[in-house]
Write a protein that holds these residues in place. Structure first.
Motif, PDB file in Angstrom:
ATOM      1  N   GLU A  30     -14.446  11.029  63.860  1.00 54.65           N
ATOM      2  CA  GLU A  30     -14.087   9.842  64.621  1.00 54.65           C
ATOM      3  C   GLU A  30     -13.010  10.173  65.653  1.00 54.65           C
ATOM      4  O   GLU A  30     -12.089  10.953  65.379  1.00 54.65           O
ATOM      5  CB  GLU A  30     -13.555   8.785  63.656  1.00 54.65           C
ATOM      6  CG  GLU A  30     -13.027   7.534  64.314  1.00 54.65           C
ATOM      7  CD  GLU A  30     -12.320   6.613  63.325  1.00 54.65           C
ATOM      8  OE1 GLU A  30     -11.921   5.515  63.731  1.00 54.65           O
ATOM      9  OE2 GLU A  30     -12.170   7.001  62.152  1.00 54.65           O
ATOM     10  N   TYR A  31     -13.120   9.593  66.823  1.00 55.42           N
ATOM     11  CA  TYR A  31     -12.088   9.753  67.843  1.00 55.42           C
ATOM     12  C   TYR A  31     -11.056   8.651  67.628  1.00 55.42           C
ATOM     13  O   TYR A  31     -11.360   7.470  67.756  1.00 55.42           O
ATOM     14  CB  TYR A  31     -12.691   9.652  69.243  1.00 55.42           C
ATOM     15  CG  TYR A  31     -11.643   9.665  70.332  1.00 55.42           C
ATOM     16  CD1 TYR A  31     -10.797  10.771  70.496  1.00 55.42           C
ATOM     17  CD2 TYR A  31     -11.484   8.583  71.187  1.00 55.42           C
ATOM     18  CE1 TYR A  31      -9.838  10.787  71.487  1.00 55.42           C
ATOM     19  CE2 TYR A  31     -10.523   8.594  72.191  1.00 55.42           C
ATOM     20  CZ  TYR A  31      -9.705   9.697  72.332  1.00 55.42           C
ATOM     21  OH  TYR A  31      -8.750   9.711  73.314  1.00 55.42           O
ATOM     22  N   VAL A  32      -9.852   9.049  67.288  1.00 56.63           N
ATOM     23  CA  VAL A  32      -8.775   8.091  67.040  1.00 56.63           C
ATOM     24  C   VAL A  32      -7.873   8.098  68.266  1.00 56.63           C
ATOM     25  O   VAL A  32      -7.008   8.959  68.417  1.00 56.63           O
ATOM     26  CB  VAL A  32      -7.989   8.466  65.758  1.00 56.63           C
ATOM     27  CG1 VAL A  32      -6.980   7.378  65.428  1.00 56.63           C
ATOM     28  CG2 VAL A  32      -8.938   8.672  64.596  1.00 56.63           C
ATOM     29  N   LYS A  33      -8.082   7.122  69.130  1.00 60.77           N
ATOM     30  CA  LYS A  33      -7.478   7.176  70.462  1.00 60.77           C
ATOM     31  C   LYS A  33      -5.986   6.854  70.507  1.00 60.77           C
ATOM     32  O   LYS A  33      -5.335   7.080  71.516  1.00 60.77           O
ATOM     33  CB  LYS A  33      -8.217   6.243  71.403  1.00 60.77           C
ATOM     34  CG  LYS A  33      -8.098   4.752  71.108  1.00 60.77           C
ATOM     35  CD  LYS A  33      -8.892   3.946  72.119  1.00 60.77           C
ATOM     36  CE  LYS A  33      -8.763   2.443  71.901  1.00 60.77           C
ATOM     37  NZ  LYS A  33      -9.548   1.678  72.887  1.00 60.77           N
ATOM     38  N   GLY A  34      -5.434   6.361  69.404  1.00 60.68           N
ATOM     39  CA  GLY A  34      -4.006   6.030  69.406  1.00 60.68           C
ATOM     40  C   GLY A  34      -3.093   7.238  69.340  1.00 60.68           C
ATOM     41  O   GLY A  34      -1.887   7.118  69.507  1.00 60.68           O
ATOM     42  N   GLY A  35      -3.672   8.406  69.092  1.00 58.96           N
ATOM     43  CA  GLY A  35      -2.857   9.612  68.988  1.00 58.96           C
ATOM     44  C   GLY A  35      -2.124   9.701  67.667  1.00 58.96           C
ATOM     45  O   GLY A  35      -2.401   8.960  66.726  1.00 58.96           O
ATOM     46  N   SER A  36      -1.177  10.605  67.607  1.00 59.66           N
ATOM     47  CA  SER A  36      -0.453  10.827  66.355  1.00 59.66           C
ATOM     48  C   SER A  36       0.689   9.835  66.170  1.00 59.66           C
ATOM     49  O   SER A  36       1.218   9.273  67.131  1.00 59.66           O
ATOM     50  CB  SER A  36       0.113  12.254  66.315  1.00 59.66           C
ATOM     51  OG  SER A  36       1.197  12.373  67.222  1.00 59.66           O
ATOM     52  N   LEU A  37       1.060   9.650  64.916  1.00 56.96           N
ATOM     53  CA  LEU A  37       2.201   8.804  64.602  1.00 56.96           C
ATOM     54  C   LEU A  37       3.461   9.398  65.215  1.00 56.96           C
ATOM     55  O   LEU A  37       4.353   8.671  65.649  1.00 56.96           O
ATOM     56  CB  LEU A  37       2.349   8.677  63.083  1.00 56.96           C
ATOM     57  CG  LEU A  37       3.558   7.884  62.566  1.00 56.96           C
ATOM     58  CD1 LEU A  37       3.535   6.446  63.078  1.00 56.96           C
ATOM     59  CD2 LEU A  37       3.602   7.917  61.043  1.00 56.96           C
ATOM     60  N   ALA A  58       3.922   2.260  56.651  1.00 56.51           N
ATOM     61  CA  ALA A  58       4.224   2.921  55.386  1.00 56.51           C
ATOM     62  C   ALA A  58       3.161   2.602  54.335  1.00 56.51           C
ATOM     63  O   ALA A  58       2.755   3.477  53.552  1.00 56.51           O
ATOM     64  CB  ALA A  58       5.605   2.492  54.894  1.00 56.51           C
ATOM     65  N   LEU A  59       2.695   1.359  54.328  1.00 59.62           N
ATOM     66  CA  LEU A  59       1.659   0.949  53.370  1.00 59.62           C
ATOM     67  C   LEU A  59       0.358   1.707  53.600  1.00 59.62           C
ATOM     68  O   LEU A  59      -0.303   2.132  52.640  1.00 59.62           O
ATOM     69  CB  LEU A  59       1.407  -0.554  53.503  1.00 59.62           C
ATOM     70  CG  LEU A  59       1.977  -1.458  52.410  1.00 59.62           C
ATOM     71  CD1 LEU A  59       1.713  -2.920  52.740  1.00 59.62           C
ATOM     72  CD2 LEU A  59       1.406  -1.112  51.047  1.00 59.62           C
ATOM     73  N   ASP A  60      -0.024   1.870  54.857  1.00 64.18           N
ATOM     74  CA  ASP A  60      -1.258   2.595  55.161  1.00 64.18           C
ATOM     75  C   ASP A  60      -1.201   4.015  54.606  1.00 64.18           C
ATOM     76  O   ASP A  60      -2.154   4.506  53.998  1.00 64.18           O
ATOM     77  CB  ASP A  60      -1.492   2.646  56.674  1.00 64.18           C
ATOM     78  CG  ASP A  60      -1.945   1.314  57.244  1.00 64.18           C
ATOM     79  OD1 ASP A  60      -2.282   0.414  56.461  1.00 64.18           O
ATOM     80  OD2 ASP A  60      -1.969   1.163  58.487  1.00 64.18           O
ATOM     81  N   ASP A  81       2.780  14.181  62.383  1.00 63.53           N
ATOM     82  CA  ASP A  81       1.818  14.904  63.216  1.00 63.53           C
ATOM     83  C   ASP A  81       0.415  14.851  62.612  1.00 63.53           C
ATOM     84  O   ASP A  81      -0.583  14.981  63.336  1.00 63.53           O
ATOM     85  CB  ASP A  81       2.240  16.366  63.367  1.00 63.53           C
ATOM     86  CG  ASP A  81       3.672  16.506  63.856  1.00 63.53           C
ATOM     87  OD1 ASP A  81       3.862  16.724  65.060  1.00 63.53           O
ATOM     88  OD2 ASP A  81       4.594  16.374  63.032  1.00 63.53           O
ATOM     89  N   ASN A  82       0.322  14.689  61.299  1.00 65.78           N
ATOM     90  CA  ASN A  82      -0.961  14.661  60.595  1.00 65.78           C
ATOM     91  C   ASN A  82      -1.390  13.244  60.231  1.00 65.78           C
ATOM     92  O   ASN A  82      -2.167  13.043  59.302  1.00 65.78           O
ATOM     93  CB  ASN A  82      -0.896  15.518  59.329  1.00 65.78           C
ATOM     94  CG  ASN A  82      -0.812  16.999  59.649  1.00 65.78           C
ATOM     95  OD1 ASN A  82      -1.174  17.429  60.736  1.00 65.78           O
ATOM     96  ND2 ASN A  82      -0.314  17.780  58.705  1.00 65.78           N
ATOM     97  N   ILE A  83      -0.860  12.284  60.971  1.00 67.71           N
ATOM     98  CA  ILE A  83      -1.226  10.883  60.763  1.00 67.71           C
ATOM     99  C   ILE A  83      -1.600  10.298  62.113  1.00 67.71           C
ATOM    100  O   ILE A  83      -0.814  10.356  63.061  1.00 67.71           O
ATOM    101  CB  ILE A  83      -0.053  10.085  60.148  1.00 67.71           C
ATOM    102  CG1 ILE A  83       0.342  10.697  58.793  1.00 67.71           C
ATOM    103  CG2 ILE A  83      -0.427   8.620  59.979  1.00 67.71           C
ATOM    104  CD1 ILE A  83       1.653  10.177  58.243  1.00 67.71           C
ATOM    105  N   LYS A  92      -4.300   6.829  59.751  1.00 72.52           N
ATOM    106  CA  LYS A  92      -5.284   7.644  59.049  1.00 72.52           C
ATOM    107  C   LYS A  92      -4.700   9.032  58.816  1.00 72.52           C
ATOM    108  O   LYS A  92      -4.215   9.675  59.736  1.00 72.52           O
ATOM    109  CB  LYS A  92      -6.573   7.750  59.865  1.00 72.52           C
ATOM    110  CG  LYS A  92      -7.178   6.381  60.170  1.00 72.52           C
ATOM    111  CD  LYS A  92      -8.625   6.476  60.585  1.00 72.52           C
ATOM    112  CE  LYS A  92      -9.206   5.063  60.755  1.00 72.52           C
ATOM    113  NZ  LYS A  92     -10.664   5.072  60.835  1.00 72.52           N
ATOM    114  N   LEU A  93      -4.763   9.477  57.561  1.00 73.06           N
ATOM    115  CA  LEU A  93      -4.307  10.818  57.213  1.00 73.06           C
ATOM    116  C   LEU A  93      -5.343  11.848  57.635  1.00 73.06           C
ATOM    117  O   LEU A  93      -6.545  11.667  57.410  1.00 73.06           O
ATOM    118  CB  LEU A  93      -4.104  10.924  55.698  1.00 73.06           C
ATOM    119  CG  LEU A  93      -2.807  10.353  55.123  1.00 73.06           C
ATOM    120  CD1 LEU A  93      -2.932  10.233  53.610  1.00 73.06           C
ATOM    121  CD2 LEU A  93      -1.629  11.225  55.473  1.00 73.06           C
ATOM    122  N   VAL A  94      -4.870  12.939  58.239  1.00 76.24           N
ATOM    123  CA  VAL A  94      -5.785  14.000  58.661  1.00 76.24           C
ATOM    124  C   VAL A  94      -5.217  15.362  58.235  1.00 76.24           C
ATOM    125  O   VAL A  94      -4.156  15.439  57.644  1.00 76.24           O
ATOM    126  CB  VAL A  94      -6.006  13.988  60.193  1.00 76.24           C
ATOM    127  CG1 VAL A  94      -6.645  12.685  60.630  1.00 76.24           C
ATOM    128  CG2 VAL A  94      -4.685  14.190  60.944  1.00 76.24           C
TER     129      VAL A  94
END
Length: 226
Positions: A30-37, A58-60, A81-83, A92-94
């Motif tokens: 999936e392309y997650v367009k919001g970028g990293s946290l 934090a809940l997510d 960087d991995n969220i 989303k965790l990656v």
């Protein structure tokens, strides 16, 4: 993950030669367009995030980690960087490259460092037995960063000594007591004192409920002319 291909047929272009098959791995995600946290927090560094968004973010993460732990999976590299953030501001965790599957649970000895210094639990750095509570420690650092909209370790943590965990950032003065308590519990140097991720989810849901009650109280005050 949307799909994957394990190999690809390559045409040689010559009728007298057999087609060549090369082994290639291609993963379509999936392309997650919001970028990293991480990038989102840095963009909001000056104005900070609303408390409700801090808790929701934090809940997510907590729900994701709680689910992984229920499946005996340890992420081992939880950091902003991995969220990733989707277009509905869901996290989303990656990056599961360093993840470990422990079907029987329990503690085990890492053969080397796994993760990123600054987010890495002290038991990993000290080459001691570790388990799911390593993710809880990393989550504690992330929670501080989400609330503070800052980087806990702005220097090159890769060059820091194993005592990097002794230099944890200070809790902001205005941080709500419940949030400050959760942060310090999660990044406790003793894994036995850290909560399980499912317990963290419960605490954050309580905070979210309180935030909603606070917001409703403010609306009622305005409506009452106070």
């Amino acid at each position: 993950m949307i799909g994957a291909t394990m190999s690809m047929m390559m045409n040689s272009g010559n009728k007298n030669m057999k087609s060549k098959i090369e082994s290639n791995l291609c993963i379509v995600s999936e392309y997650v367009k919001g970028g990293s946290l991480r990038s989102y927090l840095l963009k909001n560094r000056d104005k900070k995030l609303l408390m409700k968004m801090v808790i929701q973010f934090a809940l997510d993460i907590a729900k994701g980690l709680s689910y992984l732990h229920s499946k005996k999976i340890i992420h081992f590299d939880v950091k902003p960087d991995n969220i990733l953030i989707d277009d509905e501001y869901k996290l989303k965790l990656v990056d599961f490259g360093g993840s470990v599957f422990r079907p029987f649970g329990g503690l085990f000895l890492m053969c080397g460092e796994n993760g990123t210094r600054g987010y890495m639990a002290p038991e990993i750095l000290r080459r001691k037995l570790c388990g799911q509570k390593c993710d809880v420690y990393s989550f504690g650092i992330c929670l501080w960063e989400i609330y503070s909209c800052d980087i806990a370790y702005p220097y090159d943590s890769g060059n820091k000594t194993i005592d990097v965990y002794k230099e944890r950032p200070s809790i902001p003065v205005k941080c709500p007591r419940s949030m400050a308590r959760l942060i310090t519990q999660c990044w406790d140097t003793d894994p036995r004192n850290r909560p399980e991720m499912k317990e963290v989810v419960v605490e954050l849901e309580k905070m979210m409920k309180y935030e909603g009650w606070q917001a409703m109280s403010q609306v009622e005050k305005v409506a009452s002319g106070y």
